[in-house]
Design an enzyme around this catalytic site. Structure first.
Site, short mmCIF file in Angstrom:
data_model
loop_
_atom_site.label_atom_id
_atom_site.label_comp_id
_atom_site.label_asym_id
_atom_site.label_seq_id
_atom_site.Cartn_x
_atom_site.Cartn_y
_atom_site.Cartn_z
N GLU A 98 86.82 0.82 38.16
CA GLU A 98 87.80 0.98 37.08
C GLU A 98 87.32 0.22 35.86
O GLU A 98 86.89 -0.94 35.95
CB GLU A 98 89.17 0.36 37.43
CG GLU A 98 90.02 1.18 38.34
CD GLU A 98 91.38 0.53 38.60
OE1 GLU A 98 91.90 -0.19 37.72
OE2 GLU A 98 91.90 0.74 39.70
N TYR A 114 88.50 -5.62 33.45
CA TYR A 114 89.39 -5.47 32.30
C TYR A 114 89.39 -6.65 31.34
O TYR A 114 89.77 -6.50 30.20
CB TYR A 114 90.83 -5.25 32.77
CG TYR A 114 91.04 -3.91 33.40
CD1 TYR A 114 91.24 -2.78 32.60
CD2 TYR A 114 91.00 -3.75 34.78
CE1 TYR A 114 91.42 -1.53 33.18
CE2 TYR A 114 91.18 -2.50 35.36
CZ TYR A 114 91.39 -1.40 34.55
OH TYR A 114 91.55 -0.15 35.12
N ASN A 118 86.64 -3.71 39.43
CA ASN A 118 87.49 -3.26 38.34
C ASN A 118 87.41 -4.32 37.27
O ASN A 118 87.66 -5.50 37.54
CB ASN A 118 88.94 -3.11 38.80
CG ASN A 118 89.10 -1.97 39.80
OD1 ASN A 118 88.16 -1.23 40.06
ND2 ASN A 118 90.28 -1.85 40.37
N ARG A 142 88.14 9.09 42.04
CA ARG A 142 88.68 8.02 42.89
C ARG A 142 90.20 8.11 42.84
O ARG A 142 90.79 7.98 41.77
CB ARG A 142 88.20 6.65 42.39
CG ARG A 142 88.86 5.50 43.09
CD ARG A 142 88.34 4.14 42.64
NE ARG A 142 89.10 3.12 43.34
CZ ARG A 142 89.87 2.20 42.75
NH1 ARG A 142 89.96 2.13 41.43
NH2 ARG A 142 90.56 1.35 43.46
N HIS A 176 96.39 1.16 47.42
CA HIS A 176 96.50 0.82 45.99
C HIS A 176 97.97 0.46 45.73
O HIS A 176 98.67 1.14 44.99
CB HIS A 176 96.01 1.98 45.13
CG HIS A 176 95.67 1.60 43.71
ND1 HIS A 176 94.46 1.88 43.12
CD2 HIS A 176 96.40 0.97 42.76
CE1 HIS A 176 94.46 1.44 41.87
NE2 HIS A 176 95.64 0.89 41.63
N GLU A 184 91.98 -4.26 44.48
CA GLU A 184 92.37 -5.51 43.84
C GLU A 184 93.34 -6.35 44.68
O GLU A 184 94.51 -6.54 44.30
CB GLU A 184 92.99 -5.23 42.46
CG GLU A 184 92.09 -4.45 41.52
CD GLU A 184 92.73 -4.18 40.16
OE1 GLU A 184 93.74 -4.80 39.82
OE2 GLU A 184 92.21 -3.32 39.43
#
Ligand code: IFM
Length: 444
Positions: free
Chosen positions: A350, A293, A291, A74, A118, A163
């Site tokens: 991610e 985290y 994603n 990606r 991005h 995001e």
């Protein structure tokens, strides 16, 4: 824990974070070039001018990925490399760069997953208001059509935005990311335009690449009440709405969550926006990327402009970013996504961690036991979600290379491959070999 044979194992990067050649080969200035060259915006004044020099070293990087058995990569296309001013004249050198990269990947048996945005908006568009400009969705659709026309014969997997919460809130509310604006109203306006841009881009992709497999990528962050005090519980629901539902509902339901719309309207933060227009975001998608985290614990706080603050649990284990290591959060986020939105497929686009590591290394492999343990924990959590019926189809480790970590510059190393930024030497970390082993065996 065995992953299915067709599970997609990938690594991820983004254009500004690795490419370098930031103002070379016809690439236009982007907001991160401007921001990182502005004093005190990025740690140590670091910039993406050279980064991992991937623009010149991509053959070596693709070969390294191939040696790990990675099935998918990606990466993002830099809008300003294709169209230096964001609209108008096209930069042939930029078109050719991604074409060569895609061909190299395909030769190596690696499936390209392309992210169209991005975070590196052409500065020329920011000069006209950037994401707060109502024309942005049209500009983005035109750029998407160009990329799709150029690469759609070889690229099937497309991600519109990475995001959008970060684009809008880190960029236009908190000002810690480019373009560095601090204006709450502007942030909601920017967020609104990310939804419209996603919808328009999906339409453009479908028109150019009829067999495209397309969707978007959202950073889903569980927000849990820190205590069972009803005020914390209520604030956690609102905070979840601002972070998660404000982005998920438009994509899956074509509308904003009513409770959050009311909350924001009463504060005048949605003035002048045509909220119904967000229905365009609910284009049929083939997947959603998440994603993952962190999770946050929420405490209500009437003295804070957002009415809450986030905290870490006592004794939380954290990464170099200060983010809690909490694999169950990924499982819970996947289950929630499946339960509340039922996307046809989900990719973790991610997940990964930064840990303190030296700038120079010797030897063939850098030991990174914390990252190995981190990945094992999060992959186990993903497998648990799959066992409970979540249609998780793939997992992309962030990141393939140590890279430019936005406002943190090069001080945070997320790579499974170490990069010595003085020499550009790449060294595998143990986590890369761990990923290779998982790919070979399907076992953690
Ligand atoms: O480096 C970023 C990436 O660009 C977007 N997702 C989070 C990563 C770690 O902060």
């Amino acid at each position: 824990m065995t992953f299915p044979k067709d599970f997609v194992w990938g690594t991820a990067t983004a254009s500004y974070q690795i490419e370098g050649a930031a103002v070379q080969e016809g690439r236009g200035e982007c907001i991160w070039t401007r921001f990182s060259h502005t004093p005190d915006k990025v740690k140590h004044g670091h910039t993406g001018d050279v980064a991992c020099d991937h623009y010149h070293r991509y053959p070596e990087d693709v070969a390294l990925m191939q040696s790990l058995g990675v099935g998918a990569y990606r990466f993002s296309i830099s809008w300003a490399r294709l169209i230096p001013n964001g609209t108008g004249a096209v930069n042939q050198a930029g078109i050719d760069f991604y074409s060569r990269l895609i061909d190299k990947l395909l030769e190596a048996g690696i499936t390209p997953f392309v992210t169209l945005y991005h975070w590196d908006l052409p500065q020329a568009l920011e000069d006209q208001g950037g994401w707060t400009n109502a024309a942005l969705p049209n500009w983005f659709a035109d750029y998407t059509a160009l990329a799709a026309k150029q690469y759609g014969d070889r690229v099937k997997h497309w991600i519109t935005l990475n995001e959008p919460w970060c684009t809008a809130f880190l960029g236009y509310m908190y000002g810690v990311h480019a373009p560095g604006v601090q204006d709450r109203k502007a942030a909601f306006r920017a967020a609104h335009h990310t939804h419209l841009a996603h919808g328009r881009a999906m339409q453009a992709l479908r028109a150019e690449v009829p067999n495209a497999i397309a969707g978007t990528t959202l950073n889903v962050v569980p927000h849990e009440p820190a205590t069972d005090d009803p005020r914390d519980v209520q604030m956690a629901h609102i905070a979840d709405g601002l972070q998660n539902r404000w982005f998920l509902d438009p994509v899956f339901k074509g509308c904003y969550p009513a409770d959050i719309a009311a909350h924001l309207t009463s504060r005048g933060l949605l003035d002048g926006l045509d909220l119904d227009a967000v229905s365009i975001a609910a284009q049929p998608a083939d997947f959603v990327g998440i994603n993952y985290y962190m999770r946050w614990l929420i405490r209500h706080d009437p003295n804070n402009p957002e009415n809450y603050f986030t905290e870490l649990p006592a004794n939380a284990q954290v990464t170099h970013m200060g983010w809690e290591v909490y694999p169950q959060g990924l499982r819970d986020a996947l289950l929630r996504l499946h339960r509340d939105y039922a996307p046809p497929a989900i990719y973790v686009t991610e997940n990964g961690a930064a840990y303190p590591e030296p700038e120079q290394v010797t030897g063939d492999v850098l030991e990174d036991p914390e990252r190995v343990a981190f990945l094992k924990g999060y992959l186990s959590a993903a497998a648990e979600a799959m066992a409970q019926g979540v249609p998780l189809k793939g997992f992309f480790v962030w990141s393939f290379l140590d890279n430019f970590e936005w406002a943190e510059g090069y001080t945070k190393r997320f790579g499974i491959v170490h990069v010595d930024f003085a020499t550009q030497k790449r060294t595998l970390k143990r986590s890369a070999l761990y990923l290779k082993q998982i790919i070979e065996t399907g076992e953690l």
